[in-house]
Write an enzyme that holds these catalytic residues in place. Sequence first.
Site, PDB file in Angstrom:
ATOM      1  N   CYS A  79      -0.023   8.055 -10.506  1.00  0.00           N
ATOM      2  CA  CYS A  79      -0.108   6.686 -10.012  1.00  0.00           C
ATOM      3  C   CYS A  79      -0.485   5.755 -11.161  1.00  0.00           C
ATOM      4  O   CYS A  79      -1.464   5.999 -11.872  1.00  0.00           O
ATOM      5  CB  CYS A  79      -1.155   6.620  -8.901  1.00  0.00           C
ATOM      6  SG  CYS A  79      -1.544   4.940  -8.371  1.00  0.00           S
ATOM      7  N   GLU A  80       0.279   4.711 -11.339  1.00  0.00           N
ATOM      8  CA  GLU A  80       0.018   3.811 -12.451  1.00  0.00           C
ATOM      9  C   GLU A  80      -1.208   2.928 -12.228  1.00  0.00           C
ATOM     10  O   GLU A  80      -1.716   2.332 -13.160  1.00  0.00           O
ATOM     11  CB  GLU A  80       1.239   2.944 -12.752  1.00  0.00           C
ATOM     12  CG  GLU A  80       1.606   1.964 -11.676  1.00  0.00           C
ATOM     13  CD  GLU A  80       2.882   1.212 -11.990  1.00  0.00           C
ATOM     14  OE1 GLU A  80       2.934   0.020 -11.672  1.00  0.00           O
ATOM     15  OE2 GLU A  80       3.822   1.799 -12.550  1.00  0.00           O
ATOM     16  N   HIS A  81      -1.701   2.870 -11.003  1.00  0.00           N
ATOM     17  CA  HIS A  81      -2.879   2.045 -10.737  1.00  0.00           C
ATOM     18  C   HIS A  81      -4.184   2.691 -11.206  1.00  0.00           C
ATOM     19  O   HIS A  81      -5.080   1.998 -11.680  1.00  0.00           O
ATOM     20  CB  HIS A  81      -2.998   1.729  -9.250  1.00  0.00           C
ATOM     21  CG  HIS A  81      -1.963   0.780  -8.764  1.00  0.00           C
ATOM     22  ND1 HIS A  81      -1.670   0.620  -7.438  1.00  0.00           N
ATOM     23  CD2 HIS A  81      -1.128  -0.068  -9.429  1.00  0.00           C
ATOM     24  CE1 HIS A  81      -0.713  -0.285  -7.296  1.00  0.00           C
ATOM     25  NE2 HIS A  81      -0.374  -0.709  -8.489  1.00  0.00           N
ATOM     26  N   HIS A  82      -4.309   4.014 -11.005  1.00  0.00           N
ATOM     27  CA  HIS A  82      -5.565   4.696 -11.329  1.00  0.00           C
ATOM     28  C   HIS A  82      -5.383   5.857 -12.306  1.00  0.00           C
ATOM     29  O   HIS A  82      -6.354   6.517 -12.652  1.00  0.00           O
ATOM     30  CB  HIS A  82      -6.217   5.235 -10.051  1.00  0.00           C
ATOM     31  CG  HIS A  82      -6.505   4.185  -9.042  1.00  0.00           C
ATOM     32  ND1 HIS A  82      -5.671   3.946  -7.972  1.00  0.00           N
ATOM     33  CD2 HIS A  82      -7.507   3.293  -8.954  1.00  0.00           C
ATOM     34  CE1 HIS A  82      -6.161   2.954  -7.258  1.00  0.00           C
ATOM     35  NE2 HIS A  82      -7.272   2.537  -7.826  1.00  0.00           N
ATOM     36  N   GLN A 120       4.821   5.250  -5.784  1.00  0.00           N
ATOM     37  CA  GLN A 120       5.728   6.024  -4.938  1.00  0.00           C
ATOM     38  C   GLN A 120       6.865   5.164  -4.413  1.00  0.00           C
ATOM     39  O   GLN A 120       8.011   5.607  -4.346  1.00  0.00           O
ATOM     40  CB  GLN A 120       4.963   6.662  -3.778  1.00  0.00           C
ATOM     41  CG  GLN A 120       5.865   7.509  -2.888  1.00  0.00           C
ATOM     42  CD  GLN A 120       5.117   8.220  -1.789  1.00  0.00           C
ATOM     43  OE1 GLN A 120       3.936   8.511  -1.913  1.00  0.00           O
ATOM     44  NE2 GLN A 120       5.803   8.508  -0.700  1.00  0.00           N
ATOM     45  N   HIS A 148      -1.787  11.283  -2.296  1.00  0.00           N
ATOM     46  CA  HIS A 148      -2.277  10.568  -3.470  1.00  0.00           C
ATOM     47  C   HIS A 148      -3.756  10.832  -3.698  1.00  0.00           C
ATOM     48  O   HIS A 148      -4.571  10.614  -2.799  1.00  0.00           O
ATOM     49  CB  HIS A 148      -2.064   9.060  -3.296  1.00  0.00           C
ATOM     50  CG  HIS A 148      -0.635   8.652  -3.287  1.00  0.00           C
ATOM     51  ND1 HIS A 148      -0.068   7.944  -4.316  1.00  0.00           N
ATOM     52  CD2 HIS A 148       0.351   8.872  -2.384  1.00  0.00           C
ATOM     53  CE1 HIS A 148       1.215   7.728  -4.045  1.00  0.00           C
ATOM     54  NE2 HIS A 148       1.490   8.285  -2.875  1.00  0.00           N
ATOM     55  N   CYS A 150      -5.741   9.070  -5.345  1.00  0.00           N
ATOM     56  CA  CYS A 150      -6.509   7.828  -5.235  1.00  0.00           C
ATOM     57  C   CYS A 150      -6.891   7.539  -3.779  1.00  0.00           C
ATOM     58  O   CYS A 150      -7.817   6.768  -3.535  1.00  0.00           O
ATOM     59  CB  CYS A 150      -5.756   6.648  -5.854  1.00  0.00           C
ATOM     60  SG  CYS A 150      -4.136   6.338  -5.169  1.00  0.00           S
TER      61      CYS A 150
END
Length: 190
Positions: A79-82, A120, A148, A150
């Site tokens: 995941c590019e956020h976390h 995703q 996920h 996260c």
Amino acid sequence: MAVDRARIESAVAELLAAIGEDVTRPGLEKTPARVAESYDEFFGGLGLDAVEPLRDTVPLGDNDPETVLLRDIRFRSMCEHHLLPFEGVAHLAYLPGERVVGLGRLPKVVEILAARPQLQERLTEEIADTIVQGLDPRGVLVVLDARHACVTTRGARQSDATTVTIASRGQLSDPVVRAELIALIGRGVK
């Protein structure tokens, strides 16, 4: 394009120091190198052409084939956020145009696109677009079902929660046809 392992090692050492750890202590001394090696694998799809596996096709001739459906393709991404992993299964369907591709080529497309910092939702769309670009089919349906980290290990901590995303193109965008294929996907063996 390979990742810069030396920079990753340096950044991980700095991160460990920032959380109050001693990067030289036993157990952590090789962690920066291990993380760099794993990031090389996790992000190995950067710079690769996801259409490439679809270039070796077979002509169908006069046949007007029905849907090709490949279920339960396991994948993992970050995941590019976390920068936490998500993993699940991809289900791919397409209505061939004039050509088909070997079934082993479709998981390769998923693998290349998943080996990048991802969302995703975007991954689902990119898989569908790559199949359209590479095969020129009459229709495409992509369904991803993933867990996920996260969501499961931080914040909401919903360990059983999964996310389902769907992308469809062409004739497989018809709601009735989509529902029929999604029902077939649901009959897969887990």
